[in-house]
Design an enzyme around this catalytic site. Structure first.
Site, PDB file in Angstrom:
ATOM      1  N   ARG A 186       0.980  -1.048  -0.079  1.00  0.00           N
ATOM      2  CA  ARG A 186       0.016   0.126  -0.040  1.00  0.00           C
ATOM      3  C   ARG A 186       0.924   1.135  -0.132  1.00  0.00           C
ATOM      4  O   ARG A 186       0.612   2.212   0.663  1.00  0.00           O
ATOM      5  CB  ARG A 186      -1.100  -0.018   1.255  1.00  0.00           C
ATOM      6  CG  ARG A 186      -1.836  -1.099   1.065  1.00  0.00           C
ATOM      7  CD  ARG A 186      -2.850  -1.264  -0.065  1.00  0.00           C
ATOM      8  NE  ARG A 186      -3.665  -2.433  -0.125  1.00  0.00           N
ATOM      9  CZ  ARG A 186      -3.366  -3.523  -0.619  1.00  0.00           C
ATOM     10  NH1 ARG A 186      -2.331  -3.496  -1.446  1.00  0.00           N
ATOM     11  NH2 ARG A 186      -4.095  -4.511  -0.702  1.00  0.00           N
ATOM     12  N   SER A 241     -11.543  -1.000   2.546  1.00  0.00           N
ATOM     13  CA  SER A 241     -10.854  -1.587   3.230  1.00  0.00           C
ATOM     14  C   SER A 241     -10.143  -0.396   4.362  1.00  0.00           C
ATOM     15  O   SER A 241      -9.375   0.549   3.905  1.00  0.00           O
ATOM     16  CB  SER A 241      -9.645  -2.502   2.979  1.00  0.00           C
ATOM     17  OG  SER A 241      -8.875  -3.005   3.866  1.00  0.00           O
ATOM     18  N   GLU A 259      -5.387   2.345   6.405  1.00  0.00           N
ATOM     19  CA  GLU A 259      -4.945   2.248   4.976  1.00  0.00           C
ATOM     20  C   GLU A 259      -5.902   3.378   4.367  1.00  0.00           C
ATOM     21  O   GLU A 259      -5.110   4.084   3.357  1.00  0.00           O
ATOM     22  CB  GLU A 259      -5.531   1.046   4.441  1.00  0.00           C
ATOM     23  CG  GLU A 259      -5.355   0.765   3.057  1.00  0.00           C
ATOM     24  CD  GLU A 259      -5.852  -0.419   2.410  1.00  0.00           C
ATOM     25  OE1 GLU A 259      -6.358  -0.477   1.240  1.00  0.00           O
ATOM     26  OE2 GLU A 259      -5.638  -1.708   3.144  1.00  0.00           O
TER      27      GLU A 259
END
Length: 301
Positions: free
Chosen positions: A174, A224, A294
Protein backbone atom coordinates in the site's frame (compact mmCIF):
# COMPACT_ATOMS: atom_id res chain seq x y z
CA UNK A 1 -11.46 35.22 -1.10
CA UNK A 2 -13.52 37.25 -3.58
CA UNK A 3 -10.39 38.53 -5.34
CA UNK A 4 -8.88 35.05 -5.46
CA UNK A 5 -12.15 33.61 -6.74
CA UNK A 6 -12.26 36.17 -9.56
CA UNK A 7 -8.65 35.42 -10.49
CA UNK A 8 -9.18 31.65 -10.45
CA UNK A 9 -12.33 31.89 -12.55
CA UNK A 10 -10.56 34.13 -15.07
CA UNK A 11 -7.27 32.24 -15.33
CA UNK A 12 -8.93 28.81 -15.44
CA UNK A 13 -11.53 29.92 -17.96
CA UNK A 14 -12.67 26.91 -19.97
CA UNK A 15 -12.02 24.52 -17.05
CA UNK A 16 -14.85 23.51 -14.73
CA UNK A 17 -14.40 25.35 -11.41
CA UNK A 18 -16.93 25.08 -8.56
CA UNK A 19 -16.44 27.42 -5.57
CA UNK A 20 -17.46 26.20 -2.10
CA UNK A 21 -18.25 22.73 -3.47
CA UNK A 22 -19.42 20.02 -1.01
CA UNK A 23 -16.99 17.12 -1.31
CA UNK A 24 -19.54 14.64 0.02
CA UNK A 25 -20.79 14.58 -3.59
CA UNK A 26 -17.53 12.93 -4.67
CA UNK A 27 -16.47 10.62 -1.82
CA UNK A 28 -17.58 6.99 -1.60
CA UNK A 29 -18.51 7.46 2.05
CA UNK A 30 -20.85 10.33 1.05
CA UNK A 31 -19.21 12.45 3.75
CA UNK A 32 -16.92 15.48 3.76
CA UNK A 33 -17.11 19.25 4.00
CA UNK A 34 -16.66 21.78 1.18
CA UNK A 35 -13.64 22.65 -0.93
CA UNK A 36 -12.91 26.34 -1.34
CA UNK A 37 -12.56 25.53 -5.05
CA UNK A 38 -13.13 22.22 -6.82
CA UNK A 39 -11.41 22.12 -10.22
CA UNK A 40 -12.04 19.42 -12.85
CA UNK A 41 -9.30 19.35 -15.52
CA UNK A 42 -9.88 17.24 -18.63
CA UNK A 43 -6.30 17.11 -19.92
CA UNK A 44 -2.68 17.08 -18.77
CA UNK A 45 -2.29 20.70 -19.83
CA UNK A 46 -5.35 21.77 -17.81
CA UNK A 47 -4.01 19.92 -14.77
CA UNK A 48 -0.62 21.61 -15.17
CA UNK A 49 -2.29 25.01 -15.53
CA UNK A 50 -4.20 24.42 -12.30
CA UNK A 51 -1.05 23.37 -10.42
CA UNK A 52 0.89 26.41 -11.58
CA UNK A 53 -1.97 28.77 -10.67
CA UNK A 54 -2.18 27.43 -7.13
CA UNK A 55 1.60 27.67 -6.75
CA UNK A 56 1.73 31.26 -8.03
CA UNK A 57 -1.03 32.35 -5.64
CA UNK A 58 0.20 30.43 -2.58
CA UNK A 59 -2.93 28.28 -2.42
CA UNK A 60 -3.08 24.79 -0.94
CA UNK A 61 -3.61 22.08 -3.57
CA UNK A 62 -5.22 18.71 -2.85
CA UNK A 63 -5.66 16.08 -5.55
CA UNK A 64 -8.29 13.35 -5.50
CA UNK A 65 -9.64 10.80 -7.93
CA UNK A 66 -12.62 8.53 -7.26
CA UNK A 67 -12.16 9.09 -3.49
CA UNK A 68 -12.90 5.42 -2.85
CA UNK A 69 -10.32 4.96 -0.06
CA UNK A 70 -10.53 8.48 1.32
CA UNK A 71 -12.24 10.31 4.17
CA UNK A 72 -12.58 14.08 3.87
CA UNK A 73 -13.12 15.70 7.25
CA UNK A 74 -16.28 17.68 7.97
CA UNK A 75 -14.42 21.00 7.90
CA UNK A 76 -13.66 20.48 4.23
CA UNK A 77 -10.43 21.41 2.45
CA UNK A 78 -8.85 24.85 2.08
CA UNK A 79 -7.61 26.09 -1.27
CA UNK A 80 -8.02 24.13 -4.49
CA UNK A 81 -9.13 20.52 -4.74
CA UNK A 82 -8.27 19.15 -8.16
CA UNK A 83 -10.58 16.25 -9.01
CA UNK A 84 -9.19 14.14 -11.86
CA UNK A 85 -12.22 12.04 -12.76
CA UNK A 86 -12.69 13.82 -16.11
CA UNK A 87 -9.17 12.76 -17.17
CA UNK A 88 -10.49 9.27 -17.86
CA UNK A 89 -9.33 8.00 -21.26
CA UNK A 90 -8.17 4.38 -21.63
CA UNK A 91 -6.49 2.96 -24.72
CA UNK A 92 -4.79 -0.22 -25.82
CA UNK A 93 -1.27 -0.20 -27.26
CA UNK A 94 -0.33 -3.73 -28.25
CA UNK A 95 0.04 -5.67 -25.01
CA UNK A 96 -0.31 -2.53 -22.90
CA UNK A 97 -3.18 -0.61 -21.33
CA UNK A 98 -2.55 3.13 -21.16
CA UNK A 99 -4.93 4.91 -18.80
CA UNK A 100 -5.20 8.46 -17.53
CA UNK A 101 -5.24 9.00 -13.78
CA UNK A 102 -8.95 9.70 -13.46
CA UNK A 103 -10.07 6.57 -15.31
CA UNK A 104 -11.90 4.07 -13.16
CA UNK A 105 -9.71 1.05 -12.48
CA UNK A 106 -12.68 -1.12 -13.39
CA UNK A 107 -12.80 0.51 -16.86
CA UNK A 108 -9.10 -0.21 -17.37
CA UNK A 109 -9.59 -3.87 -16.48
CA UNK A 110 -12.58 -4.08 -18.83
CA UNK A 111 -10.51 -2.62 -21.68
CA UNK A 112 -7.82 -5.21 -21.00
CA UNK A 113 -10.38 -8.02 -21.14
CA UNK A 114 -11.90 -6.73 -24.39
CA UNK A 115 -8.40 -6.68 -25.91
CA UNK A 116 -7.70 -10.22 -24.70
CA UNK A 117 -5.01 -9.10 -22.26
CA UNK A 118 -4.46 -10.93 -18.98
CA UNK A 119 -2.84 -9.86 -15.72
CA UNK A 120 -5.29 -7.15 -14.70
CA UNK A 121 -8.08 -9.43 -13.49
CA UNK A 122 -7.26 -9.01 -9.78
CA UNK A 123 -8.29 -5.33 -9.99
CA UNK A 124 -11.56 -5.86 -11.83
CA UNK A 125 -13.71 -4.98 -8.82
CA UNK A 126 -11.53 -2.40 -7.07
CA UNK A 127 -13.63 0.81 -7.10
CA UNK A 128 -10.83 3.39 -7.21
CA UNK A 129 -9.21 5.38 -10.00
CA UNK A 130 -6.00 4.51 -11.84
CA UNK A 131 -4.19 7.38 -10.13
CA UNK A 132 -5.27 6.27 -6.69
CA UNK A 133 -4.35 2.67 -7.46
CA UNK A 134 -0.81 3.73 -8.42
CA UNK A 135 -0.52 6.05 -5.41
CA UNK A 136 -1.55 3.30 -2.96
CA UNK A 137 -0.20 0.28 -4.89
CA UNK A 138 -3.71 -1.15 -4.74
CA UNK A 139 -4.09 -4.88 -4.61
CA UNK A 140 -6.48 -7.78 -4.11
CA UNK A 141 -6.64 -11.53 -4.58
CA UNK A 142 -2.87 -12.06 -4.76
CA UNK A 143 -2.29 -9.26 -7.27
CA UNK A 144 -0.90 -5.75 -6.89
CA UNK A 145 -0.49 -2.77 -9.19
CA UNK A 146 3.30 -3.08 -8.89
CA UNK A 147 3.07 -6.41 -10.73
CA UNK A 148 1.81 -4.83 -13.95
CA UNK A 149 2.72 -1.11 -13.88
CA UNK A 150 5.39 -0.47 -16.52
CA UNK A 151 5.65 3.31 -16.20
CA UNK A 152 3.85 6.28 -14.70
CA UNK A 153 3.75 9.89 -15.91
CA UNK A 154 3.48 12.40 -13.09
CA UNK A 155 3.19 16.14 -12.56
CA UNK A 156 5.31 17.67 -9.80
CA UNK A 157 3.99 20.43 -7.59
CA UNK A 158 6.28 22.83 -9.45
CA UNK A 159 4.62 21.97 -12.77
CA UNK A 160 7.29 19.62 -14.19
CA UNK A 161 6.17 16.48 -16.05
CA UNK A 162 8.20 13.34 -15.38
CA UNK A 163 7.97 9.65 -16.25
CA UNK A 164 9.03 6.94 -13.81
CA UNK A 165 9.70 3.30 -14.62
CA UNK A 166 8.38 0.60 -12.29
CA UNK A 167 11.70 0.17 -10.49
CA UNK A 168 11.78 3.90 -9.68
CA UNK A 169 8.38 3.93 -8.00
CA UNK A 170 9.46 2.28 -4.74
CA UNK A 171 6.35 0.12 -4.58
CA UNK A 172 5.60 -1.60 -1.28
CA UNK A 173 2.57 -2.77 0.64
CA UNK A 174 0.00 0.00 0.00
CA UNK A 175 2.91 2.34 -0.75
CA UNK A 176 4.62 4.13 -3.64
CA UNK A 177 7.17 6.94 -3.80
CA UNK A 178 4.33 9.26 -4.78
CA UNK A 179 3.18 9.26 -1.16
CA UNK A 180 6.57 10.58 -0.09
CA UNK A 181 7.11 13.14 -2.86
CA UNK A 182 3.52 14.26 -3.45
CA UNK A 183 3.73 14.04 -7.23
CA UNK A 184 0.43 13.86 -9.11
CA UNK A 185 -0.28 10.84 -11.30
CA UNK A 186 -1.32 11.85 -14.81
CA UNK A 187 -1.16 8.59 -16.74
CA UNK A 188 -0.06 4.98 -16.23
CA UNK A 189 1.02 2.24 -18.63
CA UNK A 190 0.31 -1.36 -17.64
CA UNK A 191 2.23 -4.20 -19.29
CA UNK A 192 0.09 -7.32 -19.70
CA UNK A 193 0.11 -10.55 -21.71
CA UNK A 194 -2.17 -11.86 -24.41
CA UNK A 195 -4.50 -14.51 -23.05
CA UNK A 196 -7.73 -16.42 -23.51
CA UNK A 197 -10.70 -14.05 -23.32
CA UNK A 198 -13.02 -16.70 -21.90
CA UNK A 199 -10.60 -17.48 -19.07
CA UNK A 200 -10.05 -13.79 -18.40
CA UNK A 201 -13.79 -13.18 -18.23
CA UNK A 202 -14.36 -16.22 -16.01
CA UNK A 203 -11.73 -14.99 -13.53
CA UNK A 204 -13.24 -11.50 -13.46
CA UNK A 205 -16.69 -12.95 -12.85
CA UNK A 206 -15.33 -15.16 -10.07
CA UNK A 207 -13.70 -12.22 -8.30
CA UNK A 208 -16.82 -10.07 -8.72
CA UNK A 209 -18.87 -12.81 -7.07
CA UNK A 210 -16.39 -13.13 -4.20
CA UNK A 211 -16.47 -9.37 -3.60
CA UNK A 212 -20.24 -9.16 -3.68
CA UNK A 213 -20.60 -12.12 -1.30
CA UNK A 214 -18.02 -10.89 1.23
CA UNK A 215 -18.02 -7.10 1.06
CA UNK A 216 -20.82 -4.69 2.06
CA UNK A 217 -21.25 -3.19 -1.39
CA UNK A 218 -24.85 -2.26 -0.60
CA UNK A 219 -23.67 0.62 1.62
CA UNK A 220 -21.41 3.62 1.01
CA UNK A 221 -17.96 2.96 2.46
CA UNK A 222 -14.31 3.91 2.11
CA UNK A 223 -13.24 0.35 1.32
CA UNK A 224 -10.75 -1.47 3.48
CA UNK A 225 -10.07 0.82 6.45
CA UNK A 226 -6.98 -0.73 8.02
CA UNK A 227 -3.71 -2.14 6.74
CA UNK A 228 -3.13 -5.82 7.40
CA UNK A 229 -0.93 -6.11 10.52
CA UNK A 230 2.04 -8.46 10.26
CA UNK A 231 1.01 -11.92 11.43
CA UNK A 232 -2.68 -11.07 11.73
CA UNK A 233 -5.84 -10.53 9.73
CA UNK A 234 -7.65 -7.26 10.38
CA UNK A 235 -11.12 -8.71 9.92
CA UNK A 236 -10.50 -11.48 12.43
CA UNK A 237 -9.11 -9.08 15.02
CA UNK A 238 -12.13 -6.78 14.71
CA UNK A 239 -14.53 -9.74 14.72
CA UNK A 240 -12.88 -11.34 17.77
CA UNK A 241 -13.09 -7.99 19.57
CA UNK A 242 -16.89 -8.19 19.11
CA UNK A 243 -16.90 -4.89 17.22
CA UNK A 244 -19.02 -5.83 14.20
CA UNK A 245 -22.13 -3.71 14.28
CA UNK A 246 -20.53 -1.09 16.54
CA UNK A 247 -22.05 2.25 15.51
CA UNK A 248 -21.48 5.93 16.17
CA UNK A 249 -23.93 8.26 14.45
CA UNK A 250 -24.36 6.85 10.96
CA UNK A 251 -21.00 5.04 10.74
CA UNK A 252 -20.97 1.33 11.53
CA UNK A 253 -18.42 -1.48 11.56
CA UNK A 254 -19.90 -3.69 8.85
CA UNK A 255 -21.76 -6.76 10.02
CA UNK A 256 -20.82 -8.42 6.74
CA UNK A 257 -17.07 -7.68 6.62
CA UNK A 258 -15.27 -6.57 9.79
CA UNK A 259 -12.63 -4.67 7.81
CA UNK A 260 -15.17 -2.17 6.46
CA UNK A 261 -16.92 0.79 8.05
CA UNK A 262 -20.15 1.67 6.27
CA UNK A 263 -22.45 4.66 6.14
CA UNK A 264 -25.78 3.26 7.32
CA UNK A 265 -27.50 6.64 7.36
CA UNK A 266 -26.32 10.25 7.24
CA UNK A 267 -22.88 9.52 8.73
CA UNK A 268 -20.40 12.35 9.11
CA UNK A 269 -16.66 12.14 8.66
CA UNK A 270 -16.38 12.69 12.42
CA UNK A 271 -18.54 9.59 12.96
CA UNK A 272 -16.10 7.64 10.80
CA UNK A 273 -13.07 8.99 12.66
CA UNK A 274 -14.62 8.14 16.03
CA UNK A 275 -15.45 4.59 14.97
CA UNK A 276 -11.92 4.11 13.61
CA UNK A 277 -10.38 5.32 16.89
CA UNK A 278 -12.66 3.08 18.96
CA UNK A 279 -11.77 0.03 16.87
CA UNK A 280 -8.05 0.81 17.15
CA UNK A 281 -8.30 1.28 20.93
CA UNK A 282 -10.31 -1.88 21.60
CA UNK A 283 -8.18 -4.10 19.35
CA UNK A 284 -5.01 -2.78 20.98
CA UNK A 285 -6.45 -3.29 24.47
CA UNK A 286 -7.56 -6.86 23.76
CA UNK A 287 -4.75 -8.13 21.51
CA UNK A 288 -1.87 -5.66 21.75
CA UNK A 289 -2.04 -4.98 18.02
CA UNK A 290 -2.12 -1.37 16.80
CA UNK A 291 -4.17 -1.14 13.60
CA UNK A 292 -2.87 1.41 11.11
CA UNK A 293 -5.27 3.07 8.70
CA UNK A 294 -5.09 2.26 5.03
CA UNK A 295 -7.76 4.84 4.25
CA UNK A 296 -6.43 8.40 3.82
CA UNK A 297 -7.99 11.01 6.11
CA UNK A 298 -7.56 14.60 4.95
CA UNK A 299 -9.01 18.06 5.49
CA UNK A 300 -9.98 20.33 8.38
CA UNK A 301 -11.78 19.28 11.58
Amino acid sequence: MDNIETKIMQELKGIIVKPNEPLCKYTNTRTGGPADFAVFPTSIEEARKTVLLTKENGLDLTVIGNASNLIVKDGGISGVVMILTKMDSVRIDGDKVVAMAGAALIDATQAAYEAGLTGFEFASGIPGSVGGAIFMNAGAYDGEIKDIAESVTVLTRSGEIRTYKNAELDFGYRHSRLQDEDDIVLEATFLLKHGDKEKIHARMEELSFLRASKQPLEYPSCGSVFKRPVGHYTGKLVHDANLQGFTIGGAQVSKKHAGFIVNVGNATATDYQNVIKHVQDVVFEKFGVRLETEVRIIGKD
